[in-house]
Design a protein around this motif. Structure first.
Motif, mmCIF file in Angstrom:
data_model
loop_
_atom_site.group_PDB
_atom_site.id
_atom_site.type_symbol
_atom_site.label_atom_id
_atom_site.label_comp_id
_atom_site.label_asym_id
_atom_site.label_seq_id
_atom_site.Cartn_x
_atom_site.Cartn_y
_atom_site.Cartn_z
ATOM 1 N N THR A 4 8.061 35.882 11.026
ATOM 2 C CA THR A 4 7.803 37.246 10.602
ATOM 3 C C THR A 4 6.851 37.908 11.580
ATOM 4 O OG1 THR A 4 7.016 38.649 8.797
ATOM 5 C CG2 THR A 4 5.890 36.551 9.102
ATOM 6 N N ARG A 5 6.971 39.190 11.696
ATOM 7 C CA ARG A 5 5.971 39.961 12.446
ATOM 8 C C ARG A 5 4.848 40.396 11.502
ATOM 9 N NH1 ARG A 5 7.478 39.569 17.360
ATOM 10 N NH2 ARG A 5 9.542 40.196 18.068
ATOM 11 N N GLU A 6 5.043 40.193 10.196
ATOM 12 C CA GLU A 6 4.104 40.613 9.150
ATOM 13 C C GLU A 6 3.397 39.398 8.548
ATOM 14 O OE1 GLU A 6 3.649 43.830 8.703
ATOM 15 O OE2 GLU A 6 5.261 44.305 10.118
ATOM 16 N N LEU A 7 2.632 38.694 9.362
ATOM 17 C CA LEU A 7 2.008 37.440 8.933
ATOM 18 C C LEU A 7 1.111 37.629 7.710
ATOM 19 C CD1 LEU A 7 1.648 34.404 9.581
ATOM 20 C CD2 LEU A 7 -0.304 35.067 10.997
ATOM 21 N N GLU A 8 0.183 38.551 7.779
ATOM 22 C CA GLU A 8 -0.762 38.745 6.675
ATOM 23 C C GLU A 8 -0.047 39.200 5.402
ATOM 24 O OE1 GLU A 8 -4.711 41.365 5.587
ATOM 25 O OE2 GLU A 8 -4.245 41.013 7.697
ATOM 26 N N ASN A 24 -3.935 26.697 5.873
ATOM 27 C CA ASN A 24 -4.465 27.054 7.191
ATOM 28 C C ASN A 24 -3.943 28.420 7.595
ATOM 29 O OD1 ASN A 24 -5.841 24.548 7.899
ATOM 30 N ND2 ASN A 24 -3.796 23.655 7.858
ATOM 31 N N TYR A 25 -4.782 29.143 8.336
ATOM 32 C CA TYR A 25 -4.401 30.472 8.808
ATOM 33 C C TYR A 25 -5.071 30.714 10.149
ATOM 34 C CZ TYR A 25 -3.689 35.539 8.827
ATOM 35 O OH TYR A 25 -3.299 36.813 9.150
ATOM 36 N N SER A 26 -4.282 31.132 11.129
ATOM 37 C CA SER A 26 -4.854 31.469 12.425
ATOM 38 C C SER A 26 -4.202 32.750 12.930
ATOM 39 C CB SER A 26 -4.623 30.350 13.442
ATOM 40 O OG SER A 26 -5.053 30.766 14.731
ATOM 41 N N GLU A 27 -4.961 33.816 12.876
ATOM 42 C CA GLU A 27 -4.473 35.090 13.414
ATOM 43 C C GLU A 27 -4.205 34.951 14.907
ATOM 44 O OE1 GLU A 27 -3.040 38.788 13.445
ATOM 45 O OE2 GLU A 27 -3.747 37.832 11.605
ATOM 46 N N GLU A 28 -5.058 34.215 15.600
ATOM 47 C CA GLU A 28 -4.900 34.010 17.045
ATOM 48 C C GLU A 28 -3.581 33.307 17.370
ATOM 49 O OE1 GLU A 28 -7.016 31.530 20.692
ATOM 50 O OE2 GLU A 28 -8.045 31.699 18.762
ATOM 51 N N TRP A 29 -3.240 32.287 16.623
ATOM 52 C CA TRP A 29 -1.989 31.554 16.854
ATOM 53 C C TRP A 29 -0.798 32.240 16.194
ATOM 54 C CZ3 TRP A 29 -3.796 25.911 15.489
ATOM 55 C CH2 TRP A 29 -4.689 25.473 16.478
ATOM 56 N N GLY A 30 -1.060 33.152 15.250
ATOM 57 C CA GLY A 30 0.018 33.797 14.519
ATOM 58 C C GLY A 30 0.735 32.815 13.617
ATOM 59 N N TRP A 31 -0.039 32.041 12.874
ATOM 60 C CA TRP A 31 0.523 30.930 12.104
ATOM 61 C C TRP A 31 -0.271 30.722 10.820
ATOM 62 C CZ3 TRP A 31 -1.564 26.246 10.536
ATOM 63 C CH2 TRP A 31 -0.654 25.277 10.112
ATOM 64 N N ALA A 32 0.444 30.317 9.761
ATOM 65 C CA ALA A 32 -0.202 29.978 8.494
ATOM 66 C C ALA A 32 0.590 28.887 7.794
ATOM 67 C CB ALA A 32 -0.291 31.209 7.592
ATOM 68 N N ALA A 33 -0.095 28.123 6.958
ATOM 69 C CA ALA A 33 0.549 27.117 6.105
ATOM 70 C C ALA A 33 0.132 27.410 4.672
ATOM 71 C CB ALA A 33 0.127 25.711 6.506
ATOM 72 N N ARG A 45 4.483 33.997 13.517
ATOM 73 C CA ARG A 45 5.016 35.075 14.331
ATOM 74 C C ARG A 45 5.809 34.435 15.453
ATOM 75 N NH1 ARG A 45 -0.285 37.124 14.599
ATOM 76 N NH2 ARG A 45 -0.619 38.639 12.960
ATOM 77 N N PRO A 46 6.978 34.965 15.776
ATOM 78 C CA PRO A 46 7.737 34.402 16.895
ATOM 79 C C PRO A 46 6.972 34.641 18.201
ATOM 80 C CG PRO A 46 8.784 36.392 16.065
ATOM 81 C CD PRO A 46 7.657 36.081 15.147
ATOM 82 N N ASN A 47 7.074 33.677 19.117
ATOM 83 C CA ASN A 47 6.387 33.847 20.394
ATOM 84 C C ASN A 47 7.260 34.644 21.362
ATOM 85 O OD1 ASN A 47 8.214 32.030 21.649
ATOM 86 N ND2 ASN A 47 6.950 30.300 21.011
ATOM 87 N N GLU A 48 6.725 34.939 22.523
ATOM 88 C CA GLU A 48 7.410 35.788 23.500
ATOM 89 C C GLU A 48 8.746 35.217 23.963
ATOM 90 O OE1 GLU A 48 4.098 34.615 24.183
ATOM 91 O OE2 GLU A 48 3.377 36.319 23.005
ATOM 92 N N SER A 49 8.912 33.908 23.947
ATOM 93 C CA SER A 49 10.150 33.292 24.422
ATOM 94 C C SER A 49 11.228 33.197 23.333
ATOM 95 C CB SER A 49 9.875 31.898 24.992
ATOM 96 O OG SER A 49 9.387 31.052 23.969
#
Length: 115
Positions: A4-8, A24-33, A45-49
């Motif tokens: 998602t682009r809408e992580l929060e 876990n939540y990391s805005e920097e990594w764009g990841w949550a569990a 969040r999907p990465n650039e690749s």
């Protein structure tokens, strides 16, 4: 893992409406569990690749529960419903909703021993 682009907003939907807990939540990594009972979902969040225009998934996420009726009554007026709670020939009572990204989530309870 759902993208998602809408992580929060996605974390909020699952935690506030469906009762999941943030692990876990990391805005920097764009990841949550997030988790609830024995169900764990990772959100990223999907990465650039990664080619990603919008959330997509060709199926549904099916989550078994011990009390599908209570869950249905708790959330049905807070979400977009895909189909109402129903008993199916294969022995499941279930319903389906869409999350804030339009992923379909089905919730089901085995009723083969209760009928």
């Amino acid at each position: 893992m759902i993208w998602t682009r809408e992580l929060e907003a996605t974390v909020s939907f699952y935690c506030e409406i469906l009762g999941f807990h943030l692990g876990n939540y990391s805005e920097e990594w764009g990841w949550a569990a997030i988790s609830k009972d024995e169900c764990e979902i990772m959100i990223a969040r999907p990465n650039e690749s990664t080619p990603f225009e919008r959330p997509y998934f060709s199926g549904t996420f099916y989550i078994k529960t011990d009390d599908v009726e209570t869950l249905w009554h708790q959330i049905k007026d807070k979400v977009k419903v895909a189909y109402d709670m129903e008993d199916f020939d294969w022995g499941m009572r279930e319903f389906a909703i869409y999350d804030n990204n339009s992923y379909m989530l089905q919730f089901g309870q085995d009723i083969t021993g209760t009928v």
